[in-house]
Design a protein around this motif. Structure first.
Motif, PDB file in Angstrom:
ATOM      1  N   ALA A 161     -82.024 -16.534  57.459  1.00 62.11           N
ATOM      2  CA  ALA A 161     -80.832 -17.261  56.876  1.00 62.11           C
ATOM      3  C   ALA A 161     -79.793 -16.051  56.714  1.00 62.11           C
ATOM      4  N   VAL A 162     -78.398 -16.412  57.209  1.00 66.23           N
ATOM      5  CA  VAL A 162     -77.374 -15.731  57.106  1.00 66.23           C
ATOM      6  C   VAL A 162     -76.223 -16.618  56.322  1.00 66.23           C
ATOM      7  N   ASP A 163     -75.370 -16.006  55.862  1.00 65.18           N
ATOM      8  CA  ASP A 163     -73.962 -16.598  55.422  1.00 65.18           C
ATOM      9  C   ASP A 163     -73.002 -16.882  56.347  1.00 65.18           C
ATOM     10  N   ASP A 164     -73.049 -16.212  57.394  1.00 69.22           N
ATOM     11  CA  ASP A 164     -71.956 -16.524  58.820  1.00 69.22           C
ATOM     12  C   ASP A 164     -72.667 -16.257  59.931  1.00 69.22           C
ATOM     13  N   VAL A 165     -73.052 -17.117  60.680  1.00 68.86           N
ATOM     14  CA  VAL A 165     -73.960 -17.171  61.746  1.00 68.86           C
ATOM     15  C   VAL A 165     -72.971 -16.509  62.971  1.00 68.86           C
ATOM     16  N   VAL A 166     -71.745 -16.660  62.811  1.00 68.71           N
ATOM     17  CA  VAL A 166     -70.764 -16.099  64.018  1.00 68.71           C
ATOM     18  C   VAL A 166     -70.759 -14.781  63.775  1.00 68.71           C
ATOM     19  N   ALA A 167     -70.686 -14.022  62.600  1.00 68.12           N
ATOM     20  CA  ALA A 167     -70.674 -12.711  62.457  1.00 68.12           C
ATOM     21  C   ALA A 167     -72.032 -12.122  62.741  1.00 68.12           C
ATOM     22  N   HIS A 192     -75.798 -34.174  53.770  1.00 66.14           N
ATOM     23  CA  HIS A 192     -75.959 -33.369  52.800  1.00 66.14           C
ATOM     24  C   HIS A 192     -75.195 -31.990  53.192  1.00 66.14           C
ATOM     25  N   GLY A 193     -74.816 -31.678  54.435  1.00 66.20           N
ATOM     26  CA  GLY A 193     -74.163 -30.411  54.624  1.00 66.20           C
ATOM     27  C   GLY A 193     -74.083 -30.280  56.271  1.00 66.20           C
ATOM     28  N   GLU A 194     -73.937 -29.131  56.871  1.00 59.20           N
ATOM     29  CA  GLU A 194     -73.586 -28.691  57.917  1.00 59.20           C
ATOM     30  C   GLU A 194     -74.805 -27.648  58.315  1.00 59.20           C
ATOM     31  N   PHE A 195     -75.202 -27.469  59.461  1.00 57.01           N
ATOM     32  CA  PHE A 195     -76.038 -26.418  59.969  1.00 57.01           C
ATOM     33  C   PHE A 195     -75.781 -25.932  61.239  1.00 57.01           C
ATOM     34  N   ARG A 196     -75.565 -24.621  61.217  1.00 57.60           N
ATOM     35  CA  ARG A 196     -75.177 -23.892  62.239  1.00 57.60           C
ATOM     36  C   ARG A 196     -76.292 -22.928  62.685  1.00 57.60           C
ATOM     37  N   HIS A 197     -76.747 -22.828  64.082  1.00 59.09           N
ATOM     38  CA  HIS A 197     -77.707 -21.811  64.475  1.00 59.09           C
ATOM     39  C   HIS A 197     -77.586 -21.445  65.711  1.00 59.09           C
ATOM     40  N   CYS A 198     -78.399 -20.286  66.046  1.00 62.18           N
ATOM     41  CA  CYS A 198     -78.062 -19.820  67.546  1.00 62.18           C
ATOM     42  C   CYS A 198     -79.673 -18.977  67.682  1.00 62.18           C
ATOM     43  N   ARG A 222     -94.113 -14.025  73.098  1.00 61.76           N
ATOM     44  CA  ARG A 222     -94.359 -15.317  72.661  1.00 61.76           C
ATOM     45  C   ARG A 222     -93.365 -15.536  71.327  1.00 61.76           C
ATOM     46  N   VAL A 223     -92.205 -14.799  71.109  1.00 64.72           N
ATOM     47  CA  VAL A 223     -91.757 -14.889  69.999  1.00 64.72           C
ATOM     48  C   VAL A 223     -90.198 -14.622  70.247  1.00 64.72           C
ATOM     49  N   PHE A 224     -89.579 -15.509  69.425  1.00 63.96           N
ATOM     50  CA  PHE A 224     -87.918 -15.458  69.536  1.00 63.96           C
ATOM     51  C   PHE A 224     -87.545 -15.521  68.047  1.00 63.96           C
ATOM     52  N   PHE A 225     -86.332 -15.198  67.848  1.00 64.67           N
ATOM     53  CA  PHE A 225     -85.797 -15.320  66.513  1.00 64.67           C
ATOM     54  C   PHE A 225     -84.611 -16.386  66.454  1.00 64.67           C
ATOM     55  N   GLU A 226     -84.257 -16.733  65.164  1.00 70.93           N
ATOM     56  CA  GLU A 226     -83.118 -17.897  65.045  1.00 70.93           C
ATOM     57  C   GLU A 226     -82.438 -17.490  63.828  1.00 70.93           C
ATOM     58  N   LEU A 227     -81.013 -17.474  63.846  1.00 68.10           N
ATOM     59  CA  LEU A 227     -80.000 -17.259  63.126  1.00 68.10           C
ATOM     60  C   LEU A 227     -79.734 -18.480  62.482  1.00 68.10           C
ATOM     61  N   VAL A 228     -79.630 -18.688  61.219  1.00 64.63           N
ATOM     62  CA  VAL A 228     -79.461 -20.058  60.506  1.00 64.63           C
ATOM     63  C   VAL A 228     -78.378 -20.006  59.440  1.00 64.63           C
ATOM     64  N   GLN A 229     -77.274 -20.645  59.422  1.00 63.80           N
ATOM     65  CA  GLN A 229     -76.304 -20.800  58.374  1.00 63.80           C
ATOM     66  C   GLN A 229     -76.599 -22.505  57.897  1.00 63.80           C
ATOM     67  N   ARG A 230     -76.949 -22.390  56.717  1.00 64.94           N
ATOM     68  CA  ARG A 230     -77.034 -23.782  56.168  1.00 64.94           C
ATOM     69  C   ARG A 230     -75.626 -23.771  55.015  1.00 64.94           C
ATOM     70  N   ASP A 231     -75.025 -24.975  55.058  1.00 66.52           N
ATOM     71  CA  ASP A 231     -74.078 -25.300  54.155  1.00 66.52           C
ATOM     72  C   ASP A 231     -74.018 -26.615  53.488  1.00 66.52           C
ATOM     73  N   GLY A 232     -73.918 -26.607  52.151  1.00 66.80           N
ATOM     74  CA  GLY A 232     -73.749 -27.795  51.425  1.00 66.80           C
ATOM     75  C   GLY A 232     -75.117 -28.584  51.305  1.00 66.80           C
ATOM     76  N   GLY A 233     -76.044 -27.850  51.378  1.00 66.67           N
ATOM     77  CA  GLY A 233     -77.313 -28.483  51.074  1.00 66.67           C
ATOM     78  C   GLY A 233     -77.935 -29.000  52.153  1.00 66.67           C
ATOM     79  N   HIS A 234     -77.735 -28.912  53.278  1.00 68.15           N
ATOM     80  CA  HIS A 234     -78.448 -29.190  54.494  1.00 68.15           C
ATOM     81  C   HIS A 234     -80.090 -28.748  54.407  1.00 68.15           C
TER      82      HIS A 234
END
Length: 247
Positions: A143-149, A198-204, A211-223
């Motif tokens: 979880a991040v606050d700013d997925v672009v950054a 409920h809100g917005e969901f941004r991720h990459c 067999r492992v990868f990572f995801e960066l997730v920004q949840r806004d507005g209770g998504h």
């Protein structure tokens, strides 16, 4: 669930673990509780050498990782329902509805289990047939606050992001309105987007290693979703990347 045997060094915290149906070891840890050993002592970062400057892009900021958002664990096809029952009975996680997602290998079935407040989230996935389970990797969502950054910081630190086909962002432009420059940043970094009541969901995603990868997730507005609408795009992109690298 029986406690698993574990070898410990003299200074290790006494961490106990049980095994999920797929063999995943789940450690039961105390955090900051008086009178109990704190597991964090085993993972304290070493002090950098005197005079060492922080690497560019690693300083805490808008793109800093805040916590683990969720884990996604691939299950053996014959243990999918058992896994959901295990996480409910042992960890008290509430199962959500199953979702079928289109995948280059066939349909992929997914079910999330979580606490009521969403503090703990695990996504269980399985192929629709008894095929090679190694076709699907496990992943950790941060979880991040700013997925672009966060995506730019990861790339500056030498990480590799999963490229997303351009037509995905063309479709986003037709479905949603974005601020000036927002969609261009998503194209550049391979960021996916979803929105509900409920809100917005941004991720990459990062590229898969082993067999492992990572995801960066920004949840806004209770998504509270996991980007299921974007899963076919991600799976196809991973399939294409695997073909390009021969992995």
């Amino acid at each position: 669930a029986p406690v698993l045997p574990r070898r410990r060094a003299p200074g290790d915290a006494p961490l106990e673990a049980v095994a999920a149906p797929d063999g995943t070891e789940l450690f039961l840890c105390a955090t900051g509780r008086p009178g109990l050993p704190d597991w964090r002592a085993d993972f304290e970062a070493a002090q950098p050498p005197t005079g060492t400057e922080p690497r560019a892009g690693t300083e805490p900021g808008a793109g800093a990782v805040r916590r683990v958002d969720h884990l996604s664990l691939t299950q053996p096809w014959h243990q999918f329902d058992e896994a959901a029952l295990f996480h409910r009975a042992v960890l008290g996680l509430r199962p959500q509805e199953s979702v079928d997602v289109a995948d280059p290998y066939g349909l992929l079935r997914s079910r999330a289990v979580s606490t009521d407040d969403g503090a703990v989230r695990i996504v269980l996935t399985v192929g629709a047939a008894p095929v090679d389970d190694t076709a699907h990797a496990q992943h950790i969502a941060l979880a991040v606050d700013d997925v672009v950054a966060a995506a730019r910081a990861l790339r500056a630190a030498g990480g590799t992001l999963l490229p997303i086909p351009a037509n995905y962002h063309d479709d986003l432009a037709a479905r949603f309105e974005f601020a000036d420059g927002e969609l261009e940043a998503y194209r550049e970094l391979g960021i996916l987007y979803d929105r509900d009541a409920h809100g917005e969901f941004r991720h990459c995603y990062t590229r898969t290693v082993g067999r492992v990868f990572f995801e960066l997730v920004q949840r806004d507005g209770g998504h509270r979703g996991y980007g299921a609408a974007n899963a076919p795009v991600r799976l196809a992109a991973q399939h294409a990347a695997r073909g390009l690298t021969g992995g």
